[in-house]
Write an enzyme that holds these catalytic residues in place. Sequence first.
Site, PDB file in Angstrom:
ATOM      1  N   HIS A  30      59.692   2.189  64.845  1.00 19.81           N
ATOM      2  CA  HIS A  30      58.788   2.906  63.732  1.00 19.81           C
ATOM      3  C   HIS A  30      58.160   4.181  64.384  1.00 19.81           C
ATOM      4  CE1 HIS A  30      56.076  -0.153  65.786  1.00 19.81           C
ATOM      5  NE2 HIS A  30      56.613  -0.866  65.075  1.00 19.81           N
ATOM      6  N   HIS A  59      53.120 -14.006  68.183  1.00 17.16           N
ATOM      7  CA  HIS A  59      52.937 -12.503  67.531  1.00 17.16           C
ATOM      8  C   HIS A  59      53.818 -12.443  66.505  1.00 17.16           C
ATOM      9  CE1 HIS A  59      51.750  -8.300  66.789  1.00 17.16           C
ATOM     10  NE2 HIS A  59      52.775  -7.924  67.503  1.00 17.16           N
ATOM     11  N   GLU A  74      54.269  -9.970  64.389  1.00 18.54           N
ATOM     12  CA  GLU A  74      55.523  -8.608  64.289  1.00 18.54           C
ATOM     13  C   GLU A  74      56.921  -9.407  64.361  1.00 18.54           C
ATOM     14  OE1 GLU A  74      54.345  -5.020  66.427  1.00 18.54           O
ATOM     15  OE2 GLU A  74      55.320  -3.686  65.068  1.00 18.54           O
ATOM     16  N   ASP A 120      59.575  -7.930  65.479  1.00 19.86           N
ATOM     17  CA  ASP A 120      60.210  -8.202  66.624  1.00 19.86           C
ATOM     18  C   ASP A 120      60.344  -9.270  67.482  1.00 19.86           C
ATOM     19  OD1 ASP A 120      57.919  -6.897  66.935  1.00 19.86           O
ATOM     20  OD2 ASP A 120      58.598  -6.349  68.935  1.00 19.86           O
ATOM     21  N   HIS A 143      48.128  -6.262  70.033  1.00 19.93           N
ATOM     22  CA  HIS A 143      47.657  -5.115  69.271  1.00 19.93           C
ATOM     23  C   HIS A 143      47.591  -5.405  67.907  1.00 19.93           C
ATOM     24  CE1 HIS A 143      51.549  -3.702  67.755  1.00 19.93           C
ATOM     25  NE2 HIS A 143      51.999  -4.754  68.332  1.00 19.93           N
ATOM     26  N   ASP A 151      53.441  -8.915  73.625  1.00 23.38           N
ATOM     27  CA  ASP A 151      53.364  -7.213  74.030  1.00 23.38           C
ATOM     28  C   ASP A 151      52.812  -6.537  75.208  1.00 23.38           C
ATOM     29  OD1 ASP A 151      54.899  -6.698  71.852  1.00 23.38           O
ATOM     30  OD2 ASP A 151      53.271  -6.617  70.446  1.00 23.38           O
ATOM     31  N   TYR A 201      54.493   2.654  77.116  1.00 20.14           N
ATOM     32  CA  TYR A 201      54.307   1.454  76.029  1.00 20.14           C
ATOM     33  C   TYR A 201      52.959   1.311  75.655  1.00 20.14           C
ATOM     34  CZ  TYR A 201      55.081  -2.981  73.696  1.00 20.14           C
ATOM     35  OH  TYR A 201      54.843  -4.277  72.859  1.00 20.14           O
ATOM     36  N   HIS A 260      58.742  -7.743  75.989  1.00 23.28           N
ATOM     37  CA  HIS A 260      59.632  -6.540  76.008  1.00 23.28           C
ATOM     38  C   HIS A 260      59.790  -6.171  77.489  1.00 23.28           C
ATOM     39  CE1 HIS A 260      59.479  -5.885  71.921  1.00 23.28           C
ATOM     40  NE2 HIS A 260      57.984  -5.987  71.868  1.00 23.28           N
TER      41      HIS A 260
HETATM   42 FE1  FEO Z   1      53.670  -6.016  68.396  1.00 26.66          FE
HETATM   43 FE2  FEO Z   1      56.501  -6.350  70.191  1.00 26.66          FE
HETATM   44  O1  FEO Z   1      55.504  -6.493  68.589  1.00 26.66           O
END
Ligand code: FEO
Length: 396
Positions: A28, A82, A84, A86, A148, A167, A195, A226
């Site tokens: 994004h 989390h 989100e 992903d 975040h 994250d 990042y 990640h």
């Molecule tokens: Fe905030 Fe890796 O997603």
Amino acid sequence: MNTSLKAVKISEKIYWVGAVDWSMRNFHGYETSRGTSYNAYLILDEKVTLIDTVKAPFKDELLKRIASVVNPAKIDIIVSSHVEPDHSSALPFVVEYARNAEIITSQPNGLKGLTARYGHLNYKPVKAGDSISIGERTLQFLPTPMLHWPDSMVTFCPEEKIIFSNDAFGQHLATSMRFDDENDLNTTLFEAKKYYANILMPFGKQALTALSALGGHEIKMIATGHGVIWRKNIDTILDCYSEWASGDVKDRAVIVFDSMWGSTEIIAQTITEAFAKRGIPAAYYDIKSTPMSDIVTDVFTSKYLAVGSPTINNQMMPTIAAFLCYLKGLRPQNHKAFAFGSYGWGGQSVGLVEEELKAAGMEIILDKIRLANVPNYAQLNEITDHILKIDSEAEK
Ligand code: FEO
């Protein structure tokens, strides 16, 4: 499905079962030039526990890696750090196998977010300080709101001294090797900084709070959401986070510009050379050639920022407007800035750039540099003179 996909052992009875997204190039708006990974971890204790899932298109990779060590139907607990997608969008697919699994999520925001996305599953909300026993191991939950997203949470296993950080401390970095000491450290640290700059920059205060909460724990491994897992350079990445969260900047200048017919480019070159003459390293970015996410990574720790645009239709160039919009959202701190640009007649762009720099919270340290048509030698010398005095002028 690729049947060669296997779990990777990271500790006794703990496995990485995530997915590597080698081809991801845009997260994004964040240009992920080295791809990424979605890390999930499986703990084979009395209660089989999965920490996080992956992005839905990679669900088969996750399930295959889980199946290489245990039948996915045997998962008792899923920790969702989390919401989100992903990390969570493969959750409904895992639940199709692990039908009775309890899904641990933060209260109230994790619960709200997961329910909104995936409906009413078998959730068990937790709050700061809650812990559970999964057999020989304990999992302690530490919500990290706005690090975040409001729902973000990390999990600590004291027996293993592993923090599952989601994250935090991550990097968008696709690699076949799972640990920091198996990869080039400079590359990993650059991606960790990128990042932080592109995702966590607005949340330095929350990062400092999370770091102080971790301060009481001996940590043997940081299992990120990640990129690579930290096991050798834990102090290094913790020190980097302390420094980044503090908002400290270095004596360095970043010059960002777009140009129509080369005049704003000449000014950008002059500013770059002048900073170097002043003894301040300067980076020169034509916005057309470098992704914004790389530029903000450099801006993040640089004291000075100069942004240039010619005027087009009474506006700044859309490329520069997009850059400033992106930068403003990241709430940069402690920067000194100025605007420059050439123009044919109206010349509104430089004032507009300066307003955006102010709106981004930057201190303006030099009057707008606006030059009509093609800059001449005397005008460029004058710019150099101003830059050479910049520190002393700013400190008055
Ligand atoms: Fe905030 Fe890796 O997603």
